[in-house]
Design a protein around this motif. Sequence first.
Motif, short mmCIF file in Angstrom:
data_model
loop_
_atom_site.label_atom_id
_atom_site.label_comp_id
_atom_site.label_asym_id
_atom_site.label_seq_id
_atom_site.Cartn_x
_atom_site.Cartn_y
_atom_site.Cartn_z
N LEU A 1 0.81 -1.21 0.00
CA LEU A 1 0.00 0.00 0.00
C LEU A 1 0.84 1.27 0.00
CD1 LEU A 1 -2.74 -1.13 2.56
CD2 LEU A 1 -2.98 -0.92 0.08
N SER A 2 2.15 1.12 -0.14
CA SER A 2 3.03 2.28 -0.16
C SER A 2 3.10 2.85 -1.58
CB SER A 2 4.44 1.90 0.31
OG SER A 2 5.15 1.23 -0.72
N VAL A 3 3.75 4.01 -1.71
CA VAL A 3 3.91 4.63 -3.02
C VAL A 3 5.22 4.23 -3.69
CG1 VAL A 3 2.39 6.56 -2.52
CG2 VAL A 3 4.83 6.75 -2.01
N GLY A 4 6.01 3.39 -3.04
CA GLY A 4 7.13 2.74 -3.70
C GLY A 4 8.36 3.59 -3.94
N GLY A 5 8.59 4.63 -3.16
CA GLY A 5 9.73 5.49 -3.41
C GLY A 5 11.04 4.94 -2.87
N ILE A 6 12.15 5.36 -3.50
CA ILE A 6 13.49 5.11 -2.97
C ILE A 6 14.32 6.36 -3.19
CG2 ILE A 6 14.24 4.00 -5.14
CD1 ILE A 6 16.22 2.36 -3.37
N ARG A 7 15.05 6.76 -2.16
CA ARG A 7 15.84 7.99 -2.23
C ARG A 7 17.08 7.88 -1.35
NH1 ARG A 7 13.78 11.11 2.61
NH2 ARG A 7 11.87 10.05 3.26
N GLN A 8 18.05 8.70 -1.68
CA GLN A 8 19.25 8.83 -0.86
C GLN A 8 19.13 9.99 0.12
OE1 GLN A 8 21.71 6.42 -2.23
NE2 GLN A 8 19.74 6.03 -3.22
N GLN A 9 18.13 10.82 -0.08
CA GLN A 9 18.04 12.09 0.65
C GLN A 9 17.39 11.91 2.02
OE1 GLN A 9 17.25 15.70 -1.85
NE2 GLN A 9 16.81 14.19 -3.43
N PHE A 10 18.23 11.46 2.96
CA PHE A 10 17.88 11.38 4.37
C PHE A 10 18.84 12.25 5.16
CE2 PHE A 10 15.87 7.53 2.77
CZ PHE A 10 14.68 7.48 3.49
N ARG B 1 19.27 3.19 22.49
CA ARG B 1 18.86 4.59 22.43
C ARG B 1 17.49 4.80 23.08
NH1 ARG B 1 16.99 2.89 17.14
NH2 ARG B 1 15.24 4.15 16.36
N LEU B 2 16.64 3.76 23.06
CA LEU B 2 15.34 3.86 23.70
C LEU B 2 15.51 3.92 25.22
CD1 LEU B 2 13.37 1.17 21.64
CD2 LEU B 2 13.70 3.59 21.10
N VAL B 3 16.41 3.09 25.74
CA VAL B 3 16.66 3.06 27.18
C VAL B 3 17.34 4.35 27.64
CG1 VAL B 3 17.87 1.85 29.04
CG2 VAL B 3 16.81 0.55 27.17
N ASP B 4 18.29 4.82 26.84
CA ASP B 4 19.05 6.01 27.21
C ASP B 4 18.29 7.31 26.97
OD1 ASP B 4 21.08 4.26 27.84
OD2 ASP B 4 22.14 4.54 25.93
N GLY B 5 17.16 7.23 26.26
CA GLY B 5 16.40 8.44 25.96
C GLY B 5 17.13 9.37 25.01
N GLU B 6 17.88 8.79 24.07
CA GLU B 6 18.65 9.60 23.12
C GLU B 6 18.18 9.32 21.70
OE1 GLU B 6 22.71 8.68 23.85
OE2 GLU B 6 22.74 9.63 25.83
N PRO B 7 17.19 10.07 21.22
CA PRO B 7 16.64 9.80 19.88
C PRO B 7 17.62 10.12 18.77
CG PRO B 7 15.69 11.81 20.80
CD PRO B 7 16.49 11.17 21.89
N LEU B 8 17.54 9.34 17.70
CA LEU B 8 18.27 9.63 16.45
C LEU B 8 17.25 10.20 15.47
CD1 LEU B 8 20.44 6.43 15.88
CD2 LEU B 8 21.27 8.72 16.39
N GLU B 9 17.05 11.49 15.50
CA GLU B 9 15.99 12.09 14.69
C GLU B 9 16.31 12.01 13.21
OE1 GLU B 9 13.10 13.06 15.43
OE2 GLU B 9 13.12 13.21 17.62
N GLU B 10 15.29 11.58 12.46
CA GLU B 10 15.36 11.64 11.00
C GLU B 10 14.41 12.75 10.55
OE1 GLU B 10 15.88 11.88 7.49
OE2 GLU B 10 17.04 10.18 8.22
N HIS B 11 14.98 13.77 9.92
CA HIS B 11 14.17 14.92 9.51
C HIS B 11 13.56 14.75 8.12
CE1 HIS B 11 15.62 16.98 13.06
NE2 HIS B 11 16.87 16.75 12.71
N GLY B 12 13.93 13.65 7.45
CA GLY B 12 13.45 13.45 6.09
C GLY B 12 12.28 12.50 5.98
N VAL B 13 11.44 12.37 7.01
CA VAL B 13 10.26 11.53 6.93
C VAL B 13 9.17 12.28 6.18
CG1 VAL B 13 8.45 10.38 8.24
CG2 VAL B 13 10.81 10.23 9.00
N VAL B 14 8.61 11.63 5.17
CA VAL B 14 7.60 12.29 4.32
C VAL B 14 6.22 11.79 4.73
CG1 VAL B 14 6.78 12.58 1.97
CG2 VAL B 14 9.24 12.53 2.44
#
Length: 413
Positions: free
Chosen positions: A44-53, A400-413
């Motif tokens: 059900l996804s739109v099938g994209g692939i990208r390097q831009q993360f 990272r879940l235990v330590d409370g240190e998120p790895l934020e990804e800003h490229g979520v569409v």
Amino acid sequence: VGGGVVGWSVAYWLKVLEGQRRRHGMKVLVVERDPMYSRASTVLSVGGIRQQFSLRENIQMSRFSASFLRDINEHLGVPNEPPIDIQFQPSGYLFLASPQSAAELEATVQLQRDEGAQVTLLSPTQLKAKFPWINTEDVAVASYGLEDEGWFDPWTLLNAFRRKATSLGVQSCSGEVRAFVTAANHMMPPAPRSARIKYVHIYMPDSLEYQPVACAIVVNAAGAWAGKLLEADGLPRGLCRPPLPIQPRKRYVFSWHCPDGPGLSCPFLVDTSGAYFRRDGFAGNYLGGMSPPEEEEPDPSDLSVDHDYFQEQVWPRLARRVPAFQSLRVRGSWAGYYDYNTFDRNGVLGPHPRLENMFLAAGFSGHGLQHSPAAGRAVAELVIKGRYETLDLRRLGWDRLVDGEPLEEHGVV
């Protein structure tokens, strides 16, 4: 657990890596509760692939997956069967940035280039020259992927993984994992510190019975329901804390026709507003949508579509960016699930800290399809070899879940 593209990728790589070590005794079983894939995130996804993360690990997984898909018949081709054609459209992704986010986009592009991705920056003048149909108002800069970006058919990739894995000896069954039998370790007061899963209880369709399956390793690739799986009967509650922060989030995809819209050079465009669209085949057909703000998340209990969302939220943004879309005609719509990691919108990969023989591969928040070849190999390496070898994805682990240190990804569409 989970027969989507990530689950089948893990199964495939387990058999491949086992064969490379000249050991052929591993029995791999893929359990999928929706054999028609009517609610599956993959198809059900739109099938994209990208390097831009914006996260280095995501860029690296994209580059691995792009190489894998380019040579897909070498990896997933089955003798005496037709060659695989995932119908890849190499039209690139185009991210537009407002003046407020321009500096962040430029820094992200530099990171992508450092990882070997071919991404260029376009000024508003260059953007207009390359894509005359874009309204460049409020656009300060744009990033455009020059290779290994576009979209492909998700169903074809899922079936290719499934057919190849099956040819290598992977078994599958239609059923739902609802319970586990565990053996607790260190049974000293006040509570066990870890446990090992001994049996998985699979409930079969149209039956009141379940099938107990003995297991040495469990891979949780249940996608949007990966967090709920850790609440199943038989798992010690105290050992599953903190909870796995993965939830199903419903996302709408709309299709429309616009004969005067962008032509064959149309990229996968992500607007400054968050709305996106791409070409869908030829003859003026398009797909698109937009993720809602956190406070307006739709009810994920079913896959019904709110058609007013397109008229009120998506269409005005698209028509402002592409004036030709002011006269578009909606053709259809559907909804699918993101396996949304509410902690930092990134996949959780690797061993569970207290369930000694459970590995996680879920929470990709919309980029699981494109990262499935890399994620599958990574988990298989941990199972077979005890360490990452191809890509170092340790930062995506549970710690990272235990330590409370998120790895934020800003490229979520």
